[in-house]
Each structure stands twice: as C-alpha cells, then as structure tokens.
Design an enzyme around this catalytic site. Structure first.
Site, PDB file in Angstrom:
ATOM      1  N   ASP A   1       0.853  -1.179   0.000  1.00  9.16           N
ATOM      2  CA  ASP A   1       0.000   0.000   0.000  1.00  9.16           C
ATOM      3  C   ASP A   1       0.897   1.239   0.000  1.00  9.16           C
ATOM      4  O   ASP A   1       2.121   1.123  -0.076  1.00  9.16           O
ATOM      5  CB  ASP A   1      -0.974  -0.016   1.173  1.00  9.16           C
ATOM      6  CG  ASP A   1      -0.272  -0.018   2.541  1.00  9.16           C
ATOM      7  OD1 ASP A   1       0.924   0.353   2.623  1.00  9.16           O
ATOM      8  OD2 ASP A   1      -0.923  -0.388   3.528  1.00  9.16           O
ATOM      9  N   SER A   2       0.299   2.409   0.079  1.00 11.45           N
ATOM     10  CA  SER A   2       1.090   3.638  -0.030  1.00 11.45           C
ATOM     11  C   SER A   2       2.113   3.760   1.099  1.00 11.45           C
ATOM     12  O   SER A   2       3.233   4.237   0.878  1.00 11.45           O
ATOM     13  CB  SER A   2       0.182   4.868  -0.067  1.00 11.45           C
ATOM     14  OG  SER A   2      -0.624   4.919   1.100  1.00 11.45           O
TER      15      SER A   2
END
Length: 82
Positions: free
Chosen positions: A38-39
């Site tokens: 994810d980010s």
C-alpha cells in the site's frame, strides 16, 4: 554499479520488507498486486532504498509511476547516474 547489482540489493530489500522468498522477487514483480504493497509500504520502501543507495528523497509523484521491481531498479540506476 550495474543494473544486476542494483537488482540484487533491491531483491534482498523487497524480500525482507514484504516477507517473501527472495527468488519470488523478479524484475516483473508488481509491488501492489504481487506484494500487496500500500502507499505506506511504498514510502517505507523508498526510504529504505534512499538510505541503501544514498539517494536524495524520492518525490511522491515518482512513487506513483513505480509499479514493478524493474521500475525501482531503473529509477535507482537513473539516480545514481546523475
């Protein structure tokens, strides 16, 4: 440093950070799809790579363009050449 040498270091870092077998990490490995990154994971990876390769801070707009391990290697190669 050659692209192969960069890949080997990136392979080790990605395998450790995402708890996967080193042999599963290839130039075509997709960070989000294959590794479920994810980010936050991508920012952590960027910081680790910046430290490992002594790079300047990675711009967030660049992070959005990096999809595969091969993209990571290409980015590092370009940064080291500058």
């Amino acid at each position: 440093m050659t692209a192969d040498e960069i890949f080997e270091k990136v392979q080790d870092i990605v395998a450790e950070q995402f708890s996967v077998d080193r042999d599963e990490v290839t130039m075509d490995t997709l960070l989000e799809e294959d590794l479920s990154a994810d980010s936050v994971d991508l920012v952590d990876l960027a910081v680790t790579l910046e430290q490992e390769f002594n790079l300047d801070e990675t711009d967030e707009s660049v992070l959005g363009t990096i999809k595969t391990v091969g993209d990571v290697v290409g980015y590092i190669e370009k940064q080291l050449a500058e």
